[in-house]
Design a protein around this motif. Structure first.
Motif, PDB file in Angstrom:
ATOM      1  N   UNK A 194      30.006  45.999  38.418  1.00 32.93           N
ATOM      2  CA  UNK A 194      30.804  44.928  37.810  1.00 32.93           C
ATOM      3  C   UNK A 194      32.080  44.685  38.608  1.00 32.93           C
ATOM      4  N   UNK A 195      32.749  45.762  38.988  1.00 37.21           N
ATOM      5  CA  UNK A 195      33.995  45.633  39.758  1.00 37.21           C
ATOM      6  C   UNK A 195      33.725  44.954  41.099  1.00 37.21           C
ATOM      7  N   UNK A 196      32.663  45.379  41.781  1.00 33.61           N
ATOM      8  CA  UNK A 196      32.328  44.756  43.066  1.00 33.61           C
ATOM      9  C   UNK A 196      32.019  43.271  42.899  1.00 33.61           C
ATOM     10  N   UNK A 197      31.370  42.922  41.810  1.00 30.95           N
ATOM     11  CA  UNK A 197      31.032  41.510  41.574  1.00 30.95           C
ATOM     12  C   UNK A 197      32.283  40.645  41.457  1.00 30.95           C
ATOM     13  N   UNK A 198      33.389  41.229  40.971  1.00 34.33           N
ATOM     14  CA  UNK A 198      34.629  40.474  40.820  1.00 34.33           C
ATOM     15  C   UNK A 198      35.455  40.430  42.104  1.00 34.33           C
ATOM     16  N   UNK A 199      35.457  41.520  42.866  1.00 36.94           N
ATOM     17  CA  UNK A 199      36.416  41.631  43.970  1.00 36.94           C
ATOM     18  C   UNK A 199      35.783  41.497  45.357  1.00 36.94           C
ATOM     19  N   UNK A 200      34.471  41.540  45.471  1.00 36.40           N
ATOM     20  CA  UNK A 200      33.870  41.599  46.800  1.00 36.40           C
ATOM     21  C   UNK A 200      34.139  40.346  47.633  1.00 36.40           C
ATOM     22  N   UNK A 201      34.270  39.213  46.974  1.00 37.38           N
ATOM     23  CA  UNK A 201      34.519  37.983  47.731  1.00 37.38           C
ATOM     24  C   UNK A 201      35.860  38.010  48.460  1.00 37.38           C
ATOM     25  N   UNK A 202      36.772  38.865  47.999  1.00 36.50           N
ATOM     26  CA  UNK A 202      38.088  38.937  48.626  1.00 36.50           C
ATOM     27  C   UNK A 202      38.104  39.839  49.855  1.00 36.50           C
ATOM     28  N   UNK A 203      36.990  40.499  50.123  1.00 35.17           N
ATOM     29  CA  UNK A 203      36.915  41.364  51.310  1.00 35.17           C
ATOM     30  C   UNK A 203      36.943  40.484  52.550  1.00 35.17           C
ATOM     31  N   UNK A 204      37.851  40.749  53.521  1.00 33.59           N
ATOM     32  CA  UNK A 204      37.936  39.894  54.704  1.00 33.59           C
ATOM     33  C   UNK A 204      36.793  40.150  55.677  1.00 33.59           C
TER      34      UNK A 204
END
Length: 629
Positions: A194-204
Motif C-alpha cells: 500500500x505504501x509503495x502504491x502511494x509513494x513509488x511515483x515520486x521515485x526519481x
C-alpha cells in the motif's frame, strides 16, 4: 515550369510519405512499449480481482486476455484498457455466494448481450446523464467495502461476509495479527504494498516508471521465498482447464429472480463504469475521442465472450487506462497487445504466478479501494454543492449498508428529487393594501412547493379583507396540483361572499387587455380607482360598454365618465382625475359613434360595476427574484 512543379510536388509527397512512415514506426515502437507497461500493471490486478471475487485466479487472467484481444480490437475507444475491475469484485463475490460459480458465465453472457443491444439502439450517451454525485457516491460505496474485505486476505485470513460484518470484525483481526508471527509478516507485506502504491511515483529516474504493483509483487516473492516465512501464495492451475462453458442446467435457471437481478445489475454497473472511465480517459489525452455507442458494443462483445468461457465480467479500468496514456500510447495496438502478453505469460510461465503472496495482491486492492473511495472528493463536493454532497453521501452509505444496485437506485432517485426541488423555484409575495389581500406568485409552481402555496392562500383568507387578488401571471409552469388548489381556494372564498380576482399564467395583468376572472359579485363594494383609460376612441368606447354583470345605473355612470374624459372635463369623482389628461386627446364625436355601433348587452339584475385597482404592488418588481420559496 509545370513539370518542375510536378516534380517538386512529387518529392514533397514522397517526403511526407517518408515522414509518415517514420512517425508510424515511432508510434509502433511506443505502442509496443506501452503494451508491456499495461501488461505489468494488469497482471497483479487481474489475479487480485479474481481472488477478491471468490473465483479461481485463472478466470481473472482469462478476462484480462479478452479485455485486450476482443474489446481492445474494436474501434470504440483508442486508449482505454478493459479487463476485470476491482469495482465489481464485491458484486461478483456476492453473486457467486448466492448462485454459485457455475452461474457466473450465464450472468456475464446475458449482461454482454444487453450491452450490445443498448449500444445498437444508441443509448451509450444515456449513461452520461447520470449525476456526478451519484457516480462518485457509487465509486465510494464500492471502495469502502473493498478495502475492509481485503484487509482479511492481507493478514492471510478470511473475511466474515457482509461489509458491515467486515468492518465490525477489524478489531478482532488486529488482535489475531498481533499474536500470529506469520500473519504479521503477511500483513506487513500488504502494508508495504500500500505504501509503495502511494509513494513509488515520486521515485526519481527510470525506476519511478516501473509500476508500483509490480515492484510490490517482486518484493513479496523474495520475502515469501525466505526460510521460516510461511505466508499464503497464489494457487494457479491450468488456464485452459479453468474454462467453464455454461450448460443447459445453467441456462435453465434464467427464470430465477436472483439471476435476472444479477444480469441487470452487471449490465448497468459495468456499462456505467466503462463509459464513465471513457470520459475520464478522454480528458487525459488529445487523441481521438471515445465513440460511446461503439465502445458499449465492444464492452458487450467482451462480456459475451467472457460469459461463454465462464470468466469474470469486463469493464474499462482507470488504472490500466491511465498507465497506457502515460506510457505514450497512440493507437489501439497497445491495449490489444497487453492481452496477448497476459495470455503468453499465463500459458508459458504459470509457475511464476504460484510464488506471489496473496497479501501483496490484497494490498494492491486495498489501494484501489482507497482510490475508488476518494475521501478528498467529499469536502470538495461540500464546498461546491451541499445538495449534491448529500446525494453523494447517502448513495455511499446505502451501498455499504445494503448492496450496490439498491444504493445506485437510491442515489438516482435522490438526484432526481434534488433536481426537481431546484427546478421548482416558486416566489410567493403577500401584501395587504386597504381592503385587498394580494398574493403574487412567480417561477415554477409544482406539487413540491404546494405547502408554501397553501400557506400563502390561507394567510390571504385569514386577513379578513373582503377582496383577494391572486396574481399568477409570473408563473412559468403551473402543474395540476397547484392549479387545482388555487381554483378550489377561489371557489371556496367566493362562496363565502368574498370578491376574488384571479389572474392565471398567460393572462395579462390588470390595465392590459387580458381577461380577469372576478367570479359572481356579492354585495356592493366601495368605489375603487378606475382602470387605465385607453388611448384610442374605439378602446374608450369599448371600455364604457356594460358587461353581463353591469347594473344600468353603474353603466350610465361609467359611460358618462368616459364621455366627460373624452371632452377633457374634470370628473366628478376625485379618484379618476389622474386619467383625464391622457384621455383629453379623444374626440367626443368618435366616442359617441363607437358607442352607437357597439353592442350593448343588457345587464343582469344582481350584477354590479366596479373599477379594478391597478396600483403596482410595493414588491411587484421582486416577484421574479431568484428567491427559492
Amino acid at each position: 515550369m509545370g513539370a518542375e512543379e510536378k516534380g517538386a510536388g512529387g518529392k514533397g509527397a514522397g517526403g511526407k510519405g517518408a515522414g509518415g512512415e517514420g512517425r508510424a514506426r515511432g508510434d509502433l515502437a511506443t505502442d509496443v512499449t506501452a503494451s508491456l507497461v499495461v501488461f505489468l500493471v494488469a497482471l497483479p490486478l487481474c489475479i487480485g480481482v479474481a481472488v477478491a471475487s471468490g473465483v479461481p485466479a485463472e478466470l481473472g487472467i482469462i478476462s484480462g486476455v479478452i479485455g485486450g484481444l476482443v474489446v481492445g480490437a474494436i474501434r470504440g475507444s483508442t486508449l482505454q484498457v478493459s479487463g476485470p475491475a476491482a469495482g465489481l469484485a464485491a458484486l461478483v463475490a456476492e453473486t457467486v455466494a448466492e448462485v454459485g460459480v457455475a452461474m457466473l458465465g450465464v450472468i456475464v453472457l446475458f449482461a454482454g448481450l444487453l450491452q450490445i443491444v443498448l449500444g445498437l439502439v444508441r443509448l451509450g450517451r444515456m449513461f452520461q446523464a447520470i449525476s456526478v454525485a451519484v457516480v462518485q457516491g457509487m465509486l465510494a460505496g464500492i471502495g469502502v467495502p473493498l478495502m475492509f474485505s481485503q484487509a482479511y486476505p492481507m493478514a492471510d485470513d478470511k473475511a466474515p461476509g457482509t461489509p458491515i460484518e467486515n468492518m465490525a470484525g477489524i478489531p478482532g483481526l488486529l488482535a489475531d495479527v498481533l499474536t500470529d508471527p506469520q500473519a504479521m509478516i503477511a500483513t506487513l507485506l500488504g502494508v508495504v504494498t500500500i505504501v509503495l502504491s502511494f509513494v513509488w511515483k515520486k521515485v526519481p529516474g527510470p525506476a519511478g516508471k516501473v509500476p508500483a504493483a509490480l515492484v510490490a509483487v517482486g518484493i513479496g516473492m523474495v520475502v515469501a521465498a525466505l526460510p521460516g516465512v510461511n505466508v499464503k501464495t497464489l494457487q494457479v492451475g491450468n488456464l485452459l482447464a479453468s474454462v467453464q462453458v455454461p450448460g443447459a442446467e445453467q441456462f435453465a435457471r434464467l427464470t430465477d429472480g436472483a439471476v435476472i437481478t444479477a444480469i441487470l445489475t452487471f449490465t448497468v454497473i459495468a456499462s456505467a463504469e466503462s463509459l464513465f472511465t471513457a470520459a475520464a480517459v478522454d480528458r487525459m489525452h488529445s487523441g481521438p475521442r471515445t465513440r460511446y455507442n461503439t465502445e458499449l458494443i465492444a464492452q458487450g462483445a467482451g462480456n459475451t465472450v467472457a460469459g461463454i468461457l465462464g470468466a469474470l465480467p469486463i469493464t474499462a479500468v482507470v488504472a490500466r487506462s491511465s498507465a497506457n496514456v502515460q506510457a505514450g500510447a497512440k493507437t489501439r495496438l497497445s491495449r490489444t497487445l497487453h492481452g496477448l502478453w497476459l495470455l503468453a505469460f499465463a500459458l508459458l510461465l504459470p509457475q511464476v504466478l504460484a510464488l506471489i503472496p496473496i497479501s501483496v495482491l490484497a494490498g494492491v486492492l486495498v489501494h484501489s479501494g482507497w482510490k475508488l473511495f476518494g475521501p478528498a472528493e467529499f469536502p470538495k463536493m461540500w464546498r461546491q454543492d451541499k445538495g449534491e454532497f448529500a446525494v453523494m453521501t447517502m448513495t455511499t452509505l446505502v451501498i455499504v449498508a445494503t448492496a450496490l444496485l439498491e444504493g445506485v437506485l437510491f442515489g438516482l432517485a435522490a438526484g432526481i428529487v434534488l433536481a426537481a426541488l431546484r427546478m421548482s423555484q416558486t416566489v410567493v409575495r403577500r401584501h395587504i393594501e386597504e381592503d385587498t389581500a394580494k398574493v403574487v406568485m412567480a417561477g415554477n409552481a409544482t406539487f413540491l412547493r404546494l405547502p408554501k402555496v397553501i400557506e400563502a392562500l390561507e394567510a390571504a383568507a385569514a386577513s379578513g379583507k373582503p377582496r383577494i387578488r391572486l396574481d399568477l401571471t409570473g408563473v412559468t409552469h403551473l402543474d395540476h396540483a397547484c392549479r387545482s388548489q388555487v381554483e378550489e381556494f377561489t371557489a371556496q372564498q367566493r362562496g363565502l361572499g368574498r370578491r376574488v380576482e384571479l389572474l392565471m399564467p398567460g393572462e395579462a395583468k390588470p390595465g392590459g387587455a387580458g381577461p380577469v376572472d372576478e367570479g359572481p359579485a356579492p354585495a356592493p363594494l366601495p368605489r375603487r380607482r378606475a382602470a387605465a383609460m385607453p388611448d384610442g376612441p374605439a378602446e374608450a368606447a369599448q371600455s364604457a360598454q356594460p358587461s353581463a354583470r353591469t347594473e344600468p345605473s353603474a353603466w350610465a355612470e361609467s359611460a358618462a365618465w368616459a364621455e366627460s374624459a373624452a371632452r377633457g372635463e374634470p370628473s366628478a369623482r376625485a379618484d379618476t382625475a389622474t386619467w383625464t389628461e391622457p384621455a383629453a386627446r379623444v374626440e367626443p364625436a368618435s366616442v359617441r359613434a363607437a358607442e352607437a355601433a357597439a353592442p350593448a348587452p343588457w345587464p343582469t339584475a344582481d350584477a354590479e360595476w366596479f373599477y379594478l385597482d391597478t396600483r403596482p404592488l410595493p414588491e411587484e418588481r421582486a416577484s421574479h427574484s431568484p428567491f427559492v420559496g
